[in-house]
Scaffold this active site. Structure first.
Site, short mmCIF file in Angstrom:
data_model
loop_
_atom_site.label_atom_id
_atom_site.label_comp_id
_atom_site.label_asym_id
_atom_site.label_seq_id
_atom_site.Cartn_x
_atom_site.Cartn_y
_atom_site.Cartn_z
N CYS A 2 -52.69 -20.65 -21.04
CA CYS A 2 -54.06 -20.09 -21.05
C CYS A 2 -54.78 -20.42 -22.37
O CYS A 2 -54.20 -20.44 -23.40
CB CYS A 2 -53.86 -18.52 -21.22
N ARG A 27 -54.37 -25.98 -21.40
CA ARG A 27 -53.50 -24.93 -21.43
C ARG A 27 -53.19 -24.24 -20.12
O ARG A 27 -52.59 -23.43 -20.12
CB ARG A 27 -54.15 -24.08 -22.34
N TRP A 74 -53.01 -19.99 -16.86
CA TRP A 74 -51.92 -20.31 -16.19
C TRP A 74 -51.28 -19.20 -15.91
O TRP A 74 -50.70 -18.46 -16.67
CB TRP A 74 -51.11 -21.31 -17.21
N ASN A 100 -54.10 -14.46 -24.01
CA ASN A 100 -52.84 -15.55 -23.66
C ASN A 100 -51.69 -14.91 -24.38
O ASN A 100 -51.52 -14.38 -25.50
CB ASN A 100 -53.55 -16.87 -24.69
N GLY A 101 -50.63 -15.06 -23.42
CA GLY A 101 -49.23 -14.69 -23.88
C GLY A 101 -48.59 -13.76 -22.76
O GLY A 101 -49.26 -13.80 -21.67
N GLU A 479 -38.14 -40.81 -20.15
CA GLU A 479 -39.56 -40.46 -20.34
C GLU A 479 -40.45 -41.21 -19.26
O GLU A 479 -41.20 -40.71 -18.90
CB GLU A 479 -39.82 -40.92 -21.77
N LYS A 483 -42.71 -38.93 -16.76
CA LYS A 483 -44.16 -39.35 -16.46
C LYS A 483 -44.57 -39.46 -15.24
O LYS A 483 -45.64 -39.00 -14.53
CB LYS A 483 -44.69 -40.62 -17.33
N GLU A 486 -44.41 -35.99 -13.40
CA GLU A 486 -45.33 -35.15 -14.00
C GLU A 486 -46.84 -35.21 -13.21
O GLU A 486 -47.57 -34.40 -12.75
CB GLU A 486 -45.55 -35.31 -15.42
N HIS A 502 -21.58 -43.48 -10.58
CA HIS A 502 -20.97 -42.19 -10.57
C HIS A 502 -21.65 -41.15 -9.71
O HIS A 502 -21.64 -39.96 -9.89
CB HIS A 502 -20.74 -41.61 -11.86
N LYS A 601 -49.96 -27.81 -21.07
CA LYS A 601 -49.60 -28.72 -22.20
C LYS A 601 -49.11 -27.86 -23.15
O LYS A 601 -47.91 -28.30 -23.58
CB LYS A 601 -50.95 -29.51 -22.75
C1 G6P Z 1 -44.97 -29.01 -22.05
C2 G6P Z 1 -46.06 -30.50 -21.99
C3 G6P Z 1 -45.22 -31.52 -22.27
C4 G6P Z 1 -44.31 -31.40 -23.80
C5 G6P Z 1 -43.59 -29.98 -23.91
C6 G6P Z 1 -43.39 -29.72 -25.05
O1 G6P Z 1 -44.19 -29.38 -20.94
O2 G6P Z 1 -46.48 -30.64 -20.77
O3 G6P Z 1 -46.02 -32.81 -22.18
O4 G6P Z 1 -43.67 -32.60 -24.02
O5 G6P Z 1 -44.50 -28.97 -23.39
O6 G6P Z 1 -44.25 -29.62 -25.95
P1 G6P Z 1 -44.58 -29.54 -27.55
O7 G6P Z 1 -45.96 -29.22 -27.76
O8 G6P Z 1 -43.38 -28.46 -28.02
O9 G6P Z 1 -44.10 -31.15 -27.88
#
Ligand code: G6P
Length: 606
Positions: A2, A27, A74, A100-101, A479, A483, A486, A502, A601
């Site tokens: 948020c 956010r 969010w 927020n929270g 990774e 990507k 996501e 396996h 994020k």
């Molecule tokens: C969320 C974001 C990711 C990020 C992760 C950890 O899932 O979408 O992109 O890698 O949080 O976030 P941080 O700010 O702790 O790296």
């Protein structure tokens, strides 16, 4: 999650809030709203959808005023509905707030304050509780409010009977305030919303209350005592938070990675030597007293930690443990004064990473934050900080901060090995020399992105992907698959190449492309056997190989060459094509690349 923005000044507040919310939309983006003081009352406009939908609502119902608060949500408590969108107010409509929270004891409070509730949110309960506590003294009421609430929260509050003032309260969730030279006061969950007005900000600490007005910003601590706060200067400028001509932030951020590498090394390398002793003033005795090294993170930051793990174990003598924060924090962790605990977090606000850090701090470990945000909660709680010099990252899918993280973690490894006396000068010079060439190599990959765009189009009908890599290429496979899922919502699974037999091999047929990261390193031949196993099941193979390596010609269906580098550095060049492949794949499918569904994020919930 948020995003919150508050503004009091002389401009049309709805423009300020819309712009601020747009910069915080990473956010959360399932609903948005704002409350504006339109004397003699407060008007709220809110609804389901993104900030752009809120903007449309405002074109039909313009708000006039120069004081207001806004929110992009969010969803946690209650579904994505107009009723649950913020702002929320008490039943007398005197107090209106954004949050927020998570307030953990909201059900208990709701049962104590009966009445008509319009939403399912914990936030509306806070507005009702504040209304019962407020008797003309808002600071006093906020002191009491925070003693009644459990959980984490950042609040921006207005009251109809207190025109010209916005109150903020922070506990657990980030909140930053700033004042422009023209007497405008702002609050926000993150600095990008404030940057167009000022680069001088104050990060609120837990328990802090602040009052914003055109006369200035005042602060009180959790006990209600007036306090002075330290002003931090942000060296990001406003141009860094626009798309700079790119169609998406993600593409811009992928393309900035050469510069991120340079910035992250600048001032930390002299000649071909690492110089980190100013930022990390550790002695040889300190380092020798640490027997264990823990590296803890979430999401992409965790994969960056896994990449660095291999380098750390090669050149330092530590007993290393790398864990996701949401697991680490619930285990019987053997950490203590003999442990260096490194927390990797782009935002520095991820709830699980913070909880893990507090656990390690409590056990007496030496704690280091590797973060992009100096004013973040993580950065303020640990002993030492290594800042990523990546600049603001807005795209929800992390790309350039991954590059910044592996760069900084490699420098950390070199610094530790040096202090341990395990890094001969010639070896340091060779490794650092190679690091200095990486920005050019990353840029050479970026220059060939058109072929990745074509590749994405060729495979755009695929619904499942398998990503494989061995050694350092395994976390890169993780990774790369992350990507793709996501931002394109395509199922992508990553495996250590040697583990394919396996289980995942059962999935393979001509409809499941296999992306293999196989630069010319010591494990190349082993991975070649796995490629043959995949081909024998008719799976199409896309291979990332080192330039000049023709061993896969005629075997892999598509080959993308990356510049040669030392084995230790291959992840820096192999991750980039995977980011671009995911980007172009999602673009081909018409997905919302910068704001993928269900994600946020900054994940401030557990
Ligand atoms: C969320 C974001 C990711 C990020 C992760 C950890 O899932 O979408 O992109 O890698 O949080 O976030 P941080 O700010 O702790 O790296």
């Amino acid at each position: 999650m948020c995003g919150i923005v508050g503004y009091v000044g002389h401009r049309n507040v709805s423009d300020v809030i819309i712009a601020g919310l747009q910069s915080l939309e990473y956010r959360g983006y399932d609903s948005a709203g704002m409350a504006v003081l339109e004397a003699p009352g407060i008007t709220i406009v809110k609804g389901v959808g993104k900030v752009s939908d809120l903007r449309k609502m405002l074109s039909e119902r313009p708000l006039c005023g120069s004081q207001g608060i806004g929110h992009t949500r969010w969803a946690t408590h209650g579904g994505v509905t107009e009723e649950n969108a913020h702002p929320h107010c008490d039943s007398s409509s005197n107090i209106v707030l954004v949050h927020n929270g998570i307030v953990e004891n909201y059900r208990e409070i709701r049962s104590e304050i009966p009445g008509e509730y319009r939403s399912e949110t914990d936030t509306e309960v806070v507005a009702q509780l504040l209304s019962t506590l407020y008797r003309g003294n808002m600071v006093g009421a906020l002191v009491e409010l925070q003693s009644r609430l459990r959980g984490s929260f950042a609040l921006a509050i207005m009251a109809k009977d207190l025109p010209g003032k916005i109150y903020c309260l922070r506990k657990g969730s980030p909140l930053v305030v700033g004042m422009s030279r023209d007497g405008e006061s702002l609050c926000a969950s993150d600095v990008p919303a404030i940057l167009p007005y000022t680069q001088d900000v104050v990060y609120l600490d837990d328990g802090d209350i602040s009052e914003l007005s055109t006369a200035g910003i005042r602060f009180w601590n959790a006990a209600g005592e007036s306090v002075e706060k330290r002003v931090s200067h942000i060296d990001w400028d406003v141009s860094m938070v626009d798309k700079g001509g790119y169609p998406h932030f993600m593409l811009k951020e992928i393309n900035e990675q050469g510069a991120v590498l340079r910035n992250s090394m600048a001032g930390r390398i002299s000649g071909r030597r690492v110089v980190l002793s100013e930022e990390l003033p550790w002695t040889r005795d300190d380092v020798l007293s640490w027997k264990k090294l823990h590296v803890v993170a979430c999401g992409t930051s965790y994969y960056a930690a896994l990449v660095a793990e291999r380098f750390l174990e090669d050149i330092t003598g530590f007993d290393i443990r790398v864990d996701v924060a949401s697991e680490y924090r619930y285990r019987n962790i053997m950490a203590g004064p003999d442990t260096l605990a490194v927390f990797v977090s782009q935002s520095g606000e991820t709830a699980d990473t913070l909880a893990a850090e507090r656990l390690a701090m409590g056990k007496g470990a030496r704690c280091l934050a590797v973060t992009n945000v100096l004013g973040s909660t993580l950065a303020r709680e640990v002993h030492d900080i290594l800042q990523l010099k990546a600049g603001p990252e807005i795209g929800v899918a992390a790309t350039k901060t991954f590059m910044g993280q592996i760069t900084v973690l490699y420098l950390l490894a070199l610094h530790l090995a040096k202090l341990q006396g395990r890094l001969p000068a010639a070896m340091e010079e060779e490794l650092v020399g190679e690091m200095l060439s990486l920005p050019y190599k990353v840029e050479a990959v970026l220059a060939r992105q058109e072929s990745l765009q074509k590749l994405a189009a060729i495979y755009s009908a695929a619904e499942d992907f398998l990503y494989l890599g061995r050694g350092r290429s395994f976390p890169v496979a993780l990774e790369g698959a992350l990507k793709l899922k996501e931002i394109s919502y395509i199922h992508a699974e990553a495996y250590a190449a040697g583990e394919m037999k396996h289980g995942p091999i059962a999935l393979l047929d001509r409809n499941v492309p296999v992306v293999v990261i196989t630069p010319k390193d010591g494990l190349h031949e082993k991975t070649f056997s796995n490629i043959l196993e995949a081909k024998a099941r008719r799976a199409p193979v896309i291979a990332l190989v080192t330039e000049g390596d023709s061993s896969l010609d005629g075997t892999a269906d598509h080959v993308f060459p990356v510049p040669a580098t030392l084995d230790q550095f291959t992840p820096f060049v192999t991750v980039v094509p995977l980011q671009l492949f995911a980007y172009y794949f999602a673009k081909f499918l018409g997905c919302d690349i910068d704001q993928p569904r269900n994600l946020a994020k900054s994940v401030t919930v557990e």
